[in-house]
Design an enzyme around this catalytic site. Structure first.
Site, short mmCIF file in Angstrom:
data_model
loop_
_atom_site.label_atom_id
_atom_site.label_comp_id
_atom_site.label_asym_id
_atom_site.label_seq_id
_atom_site.Cartn_x
_atom_site.Cartn_y
_atom_site.Cartn_z
N TYR A 5 0.80 -1.23 0.00
CA TYR A 5 0.00 0.00 0.00
C TYR A 5 0.83 1.28 0.00
O TYR A 5 0.28 2.37 -0.01
CB TYR A 5 -0.95 -0.02 1.20
CG TYR A 5 -1.90 -1.20 1.17
CD1 TYR A 5 -1.73 -2.27 2.04
CD2 TYR A 5 -2.91 -1.28 0.25
CE1 TYR A 5 -2.57 -3.37 2.00
CE2 TYR A 5 -3.76 -2.38 0.19
CZ TYR A 5 -3.58 -3.42 1.07
OH TYR A 5 -4.41 -4.52 1.01
N ASN B 289 -13.11 3.38 -2.28
CA ASN B 289 -12.24 2.26 -2.01
C ASN B 289 -12.85 1.52 -0.83
O ASN B 289 -12.57 1.85 0.31
CB ASN B 289 -10.82 2.71 -1.68
CG ASN B 289 -9.89 1.52 -1.46
OD1 ASN B 289 -10.35 0.38 -1.30
ND2 ASN B 289 -8.59 1.78 -1.45
N HIS C 65 -8.74 1.03 -6.02
CA HIS C 65 -7.89 0.20 -5.15
C HIS C 65 -6.44 0.65 -5.32
O HIS C 65 -5.99 0.85 -6.46
CB HIS C 65 -8.02 -1.28 -5.51
CG HIS C 65 -9.41 -1.80 -5.41
ND1 HIS C 65 -10.03 -2.04 -4.20
CD2 HIS C 65 -10.34 -2.08 -6.36
CE1 HIS C 65 -11.25 -2.46 -4.42
NE2 HIS C 65 -11.48 -2.49 -5.71
N SER D 258 -3.83 -1.16 -4.64
CA SER D 258 -3.12 -2.30 -5.26
C SER D 258 -3.93 -2.82 -6.46
O SER D 258 -5.12 -2.54 -6.58
CB SER D 258 -2.95 -3.42 -4.22
OG SER D 258 -4.23 -3.89 -3.81
C1 DHK Z 1 -7.45 -2.16 0.17
C2 DHK Z 1 -7.73 -3.14 1.07
O1 DHK Z 1 -7.84 -2.88 2.37
C3 DHK Z 1 -7.86 -4.53 0.65
O2 DHK Z 1 -8.80 -5.27 1.43
C4 DHK Z 1 -8.25 -4.60 -0.81
C5 DHK Z 1 -7.49 -2.36 -1.28
C6 DHK Z 1 -7.29 -3.78 -1.63
C7 DHK Z 1 -6.52 -1.44 -1.99
O3 DHK Z 1 -5.64 -1.94 -2.73
O4 DHK Z 1 -6.70 -0.23 -1.83
O5 DHK Z 1 -8.25 -5.87 -1.24
#
Ligand code: DHK
Length: 151
Positions: free
Chosen positions: A24, A73, A99, A101
């Protein structure tokens, strides 16, 4: 009165900056918010995060009445929350699913988004930069739809 762009964030995103930085990054949620507001220019932005599904649903309901577009998101709720999908189905404007990611390159549990069934467009894998990218895309979608975009 220009209706705001709602930027809604789900569980654990309050931990951005420290949360699994290899996935992240190290940008904090406060920095993400600043990036969104800069990208929006004079267009108003409502920026919120919650670890509670019911709060996100309440903000979607608020956006149904008062918002121009939703950038969301939902984090882990992306894959499980039919109530969030049902709420988004009521929203009349553009929806951008975001997202940090690329969920499709991750574990199988992250591959089946419920939100993608209603999203106008999806941005995934651009890191925190995906947020200002989404705001810029939203401004374009709103312009296409005839919403007033301040110069
Ligand atoms: C963020 C999250 O907390 C995950 O549960 C998702 C997402 C991905 C992100 O990439 O912002 O799967």
């Amino acid at each position: 009165m220009t209706k705001p762009i709602y930027v809604l964030n789900g569980p654990n995103l309050n931990r951005l900056g420290k949360r699994e930085p290899k996935i992240y990054g190290t940008t904090t949620l406060a920095e993400v918010e600043a990036m969104c507001r800069k990208a929006a220019g004079s267009h108003p932005v409502v920026f919120r995060q919650s670890n509670a599904e019911f709060e996100i649903i309440g903000w979607i309901h608020e956006a149904i009445d008062d918002g121009a577009g939703i950038i969301i998101n939902p984090a882990g709720l992306t894959f499980t929350s039919i109530p969030i999908l049902d709420a988004l189905k009521m929203f009349p404007g553009p929806i951008i699913e975001l997202h940090i990611s690329n969920i499709h390159r991750r574990e199988e549990i992250y591959h089946h988004s419920l939100v993608s069934k209603i999203a106008t467009t999806i941005i995934a894998g651009a890191g925190a930069r995906g947020y200002p990218l989404a705001v810029t895309a939203m401004l374009g979608l709103l312009a296409d739809a005839g919403e007033r975009i301040p110069a």
